[in-house]
Design a protein around this motif. Structure first.
Motif, PDB file in Angstrom:
ATOM      1  N   GLY A 179      15.043  30.481  28.357  1.00  0.00           N
ATOM      2  CA  GLY A 179      15.751  29.768  29.163  1.00  0.00           C
ATOM      3  C   GLY A 179      16.814  30.412  30.012  1.00  0.00           C
ATOM      4  N   PHE A 180      16.833  30.193  30.726  1.00  0.00           N
ATOM      5  CA  PHE A 180      18.507  30.745  31.247  1.00  0.00           C
ATOM      6  C   PHE A 180      19.591  29.095  30.912  1.00  0.00           C
ATOM      7  CE2 PHE A 180      21.286  29.700  34.506  1.00  0.00           C
ATOM      8  CZ  PHE A 180      22.468  31.346  34.488  1.00  0.00           C
ATOM      9  N   ALA A 181      20.815  29.811  30.785  1.00  0.00           N
ATOM     10  CA  ALA A 181      21.959  29.302  30.141  1.00  0.00           C
ATOM     11  C   ALA A 181      23.342  30.400  30.208  1.00  0.00           C
ATOM     12  CB  ALA A 181      21.626  28.595  28.201  1.00  0.00           C
ATOM     13  N   ARG A 182      23.909  28.949  30.223  1.00  0.00           N
ATOM     14  CA  ARG A 182      25.611  29.369  30.624  1.00  0.00           C
ATOM     15  C   ARG A 182      26.142  30.289  29.491  1.00  0.00           C
ATOM     16  NH1 ARG A 182      26.161  30.921  35.858  1.00  0.00           N
ATOM     17  NH2 ARG A 182      25.336  28.726  36.839  1.00  0.00           N
ATOM     18  N   THR A 183      27.014  30.911  29.535  1.00  0.00           N
ATOM     19  CA  THR A 183      27.837  31.018  28.223  1.00  0.00           C
ATOM     20  C   THR A 183      27.951  30.861  26.429  1.00  0.00           C
ATOM     21  OG1 THR A 183      28.041  33.057  28.969  1.00  0.00           O
ATOM     22  CG2 THR A 183      29.402  32.911  27.135  1.00  0.00           C
ATOM     23  N   SER A 191      10.411  32.354  46.220  1.00  0.00           N
ATOM     24  CA  SER A 191      10.796  31.502  46.131  1.00  0.00           C
ATOM     25  C   SER A 191      11.666  31.333  44.633  1.00  0.00           C
ATOM     26  CB  SER A 191      10.050  30.094  46.268  1.00  0.00           C
ATOM     27  OG  SER A 191       9.967  28.531  45.478  1.00  0.00           O
ATOM     28  N   HIS A 192      11.147  31.701  44.127  1.00  0.00           N
ATOM     29  CA  HIS A 192      11.863  31.805  42.145  1.00  0.00           C
ATOM     30  C   HIS A 192      12.916  32.663  42.661  1.00  0.00           C
ATOM     31  CE1 HIS A 192       8.346  29.898  40.779  1.00  0.00           C
ATOM     32  NE2 HIS A 192       7.742  30.726  40.573  1.00  0.00           N
ATOM     33  N   TRP A 193      12.635  33.489  42.849  1.00  0.00           N
ATOM     34  CA  TRP A 193      13.993  34.173  43.329  1.00  0.00           C
ATOM     35  C   TRP A 193      15.676  33.932  44.082  1.00  0.00           C
ATOM     36  CZ3 TRP A 193      12.290  41.059  44.718  1.00  0.00           C
ATOM     37  CH2 TRP A 193      11.906  40.957  43.942  1.00  0.00           C
ATOM     38  N   GLY A 194      14.390  33.176  44.760  1.00  0.00           N
ATOM     39  CA  GLY A 194      15.911  32.444  45.445  1.00  0.00           C
ATOM     40  C   GLY A 194      16.783  31.565  44.228  1.00  0.00           C
ATOM     41  N   LYS A 195      15.894  31.124  43.851  1.00  0.00           N
ATOM     42  CA  LYS A 195      17.121  30.051  42.913  1.00  0.00           C
ATOM     43  C   LYS A 195      17.259  30.545  41.662  1.00  0.00           C
ATOM     44  CE  LYS A 195      13.098  26.632  42.942  1.00  0.00           C
ATOM     45  NZ  LYS A 195      11.477  25.883  41.749  1.00  0.00           N
ATOM     46  N   PRO A 204      12.519  43.439  31.475  1.00  0.00           N
ATOM     47  CA  PRO A 204      13.600  43.655  31.894  1.00  0.00           C
ATOM     48  C   PRO A 204      12.635  43.349  34.083  1.00  0.00           C
ATOM     49  CG  PRO A 204      11.675  45.571  31.842  1.00  0.00           C
ATOM     50  CD  PRO A 204      12.147  44.239  30.724  1.00  0.00           C
ATOM     51  N   MET A 205      11.715  42.997  35.025  1.00  0.00           N
ATOM     52  CA  MET A 205      11.182  42.367  35.404  1.00  0.00           C
ATOM     53  C   MET A 205      10.740  40.900  35.659  1.00  0.00           C
ATOM     54  SD  MET A 205       8.887  46.050  36.623  1.00  0.00           S
ATOM     55  CE  MET A 205       8.254  45.265  38.094  1.00  0.00           C
ATOM     56  N   CYS A 206      11.757  40.160  34.770  1.00  0.00           N
ATOM     57  CA  CYS A 206      12.163  38.695  34.409  1.00  0.00           C
ATOM     58  C   CYS A 206      13.030  38.286  35.335  1.00  0.00           C
ATOM     59  CB  CYS A 206      11.286  38.180  33.062  1.00  0.00           C
ATOM     60  SG  CYS A 206      12.322  36.853  33.336  1.00  0.00           S
ATOM     61  N   SER A 207      12.828  37.746  36.409  1.00  0.00           N
ATOM     62  CA  SER A 207      13.939  36.906  37.573  1.00  0.00           C
ATOM     63  C   SER A 207      15.227  36.007  36.568  1.00  0.00           C
ATOM     64  CB  SER A 207      13.377  36.424  38.464  1.00  0.00           C
ATOM     65  OG  SER A 207      13.036  35.133  38.309  1.00  0.00           O
ATOM     66  N   TRP A 208      14.351  35.691  35.396  1.00  0.00           N
ATOM     67  CA  TRP A 208      15.203  34.691  35.138  1.00  0.00           C
ATOM     68  C   TRP A 208      15.921  35.435  33.751  1.00  0.00           C
ATOM     69  CZ3 TRP A 208      17.902  30.733  37.060  1.00  0.00           C
ATOM     70  CH2 TRP A 208      16.876  29.424  37.739  1.00  0.00           C
ATOM     71  N   CYS A 209      15.294  36.649  33.303  1.00  0.00           N
ATOM     72  CA  CYS A 209      16.473  37.250  32.476  1.00  0.00           C
ATOM     73  C   CYS A 209      17.486  38.649  33.591  1.00  0.00           C
ATOM     74  CB  CYS A 209      15.621  38.304  31.915  1.00  0.00           C
ATOM     75  SG  CYS A 209      14.084  37.945  30.747  1.00  0.00           S
ATOM     76  N   TYR A 210      17.383  38.975  34.434  1.00  0.00           N
ATOM     77  CA  TYR A 210      18.748  38.962  36.023  1.00  0.00           C
ATOM     78  C   TYR A 210      19.068  38.112  35.616  1.00  0.00           C
ATOM     79  CZ  TYR A 210      20.463  41.449  40.000  1.00  0.00           C
ATOM     80  OH  TYR A 210      20.704  41.865  41.015  1.00  0.00           O
ATOM     81  N   GLY A 211      19.278  37.182  36.073  1.00  0.00           N
ATOM     82  CA  GLY A 211      20.229  35.522  35.832  1.00  0.00           C
ATOM     83  C   GLY A 211      20.558  36.296  34.704  1.00  0.00           C
ATOM     84  N   PHE A 212      20.246  36.159  33.718  1.00  0.00           N
ATOM     85  CA  PHE A 212      20.955  35.365  32.439  1.00  0.00           C
ATOM     86  C   PHE A 212      21.822  36.752  31.907  1.00  0.00           C
ATOM     87  CE2 PHE A 212      20.426  35.353  27.400  1.00  0.00           C
ATOM     88  CZ  PHE A 212      20.715  33.728  27.632  1.00  0.00           C
ATOM     89  N   GLY A 213      21.560  37.184  32.806  1.00  0.00           N
ATOM     90  CA  GLY A 213      21.864  39.064  32.022  1.00  0.00           C
ATOM     91  C   GLY A 213      24.220  38.935  31.911  1.00  0.00           C
ATOM     92  N   PRO A 214      24.664  38.238  32.856  1.00  0.00           N
ATOM     93  CA  PRO A 214      25.788  38.767  32.544  1.00  0.00           C
ATOM     94  C   PRO A 214      26.395  37.571  31.787  1.00  0.00           C
ATOM     95  CG  PRO A 214      25.700  38.399  35.118  1.00  0.00           C
ATOM     96  CD  PRO A 214      23.951  37.955  34.747  1.00  0.00           C
TER      97      PRO A 214
END
Length: 214
Positions: A193-197, A59-63, A10-20
């Protein structure tokens, strides 16, 4: 038996971005069983936040913000004597999974929002209890913050959380988010890693088709 297994922190930024992206996928396959396993991105970290680490993280969060469009607050990294230890937050999700498995992902996402969007210190038990109990109560689970903290502080919660971390290591998962498809005890990677739906849907459909024929 088939299911999706989400390995994340839950404190991984890419996991946060991946949520939706994940939520949209799951909304489209309500019949598929789902399980969350906590990865432990920075579990048991003892290092105080310094400016170098803060700069790197921001920097990671900005991405992630640019990719996902989700809100970010820098306040989370500015708490006095802040130690970026993700074990407490992971343990809160484990407790939700223990008490009401259907709420675990919602608690996971609520902790993410608290940390990244609201700048809350989600390494603290009282903060995690408040966030988690709000989700549990909304789901009809009658639980106080103190009840939650009692379970969160228990040896069984601590051990179960560490078991998740060990399972993640046994699977060889080193990055988050990771999503896998399980059929008949075999695991198949959907994404590391992050991927679109739309990508997730295509990969999952391919795996369903391939494993159905085997």
């Amino acid at each position: 038996m088939t299911k999706l297994i989400y390995i994340a922190d839950p404190m991984c930024s890419w996991c946060y971005g991946f949520g939706p992206e994940l939520k949209t996928l799951l909304d489209g396959v309500p019949e598929l069983r789902f399980e969350i396993v906590l990865g432990g991105l920075r579990a048991y970290n003892k290092q105080l936040m310094d400016e170098a680490l803060k700069t790197t993280l921001l920097s990671h969060w900005g991405k992630v913000e640019a990719t996902s469009g989700l809100p970010f607050s820098q306040a989370a990294l500015s708490h006095k004597d802040f130690i970026y230890d993700t074990e407490p937050a992971c343990r809160a999700v484990v407790v939700a999974r223990m008490l009401a498995p259907e709420t675990a992902l919602d608690v996971f996402h609520a902790i993410q929002h608290g940390f990244y969007a609201e700048g809350l210190d989600t390494t603290q038990g009282d903060v995690l209890a408040k966030i988690s109990v709000a989700v549990l109560n909304k789901a009809g689970i009658d639980l106080s913050a103190q009840d939650f903290l009692t379970t969160w502080s228990s040896e069984v919660a601590i051990t179960t959380t560490n078991d998740d971390f060990l399972q993640t290591q046994r699977w060889g998962v080193t990055g988050f988010p990771t999503l896998v498809f399980e059929r008949a005890g075999e695991l198949y990677l959907v994404t590391s890693g992050f991927a679109r739906t739309e990508v997730l849907v295509e990969r999952l459909q391919t795996l369903v088709d391939q494993t159905s024929d085997s």
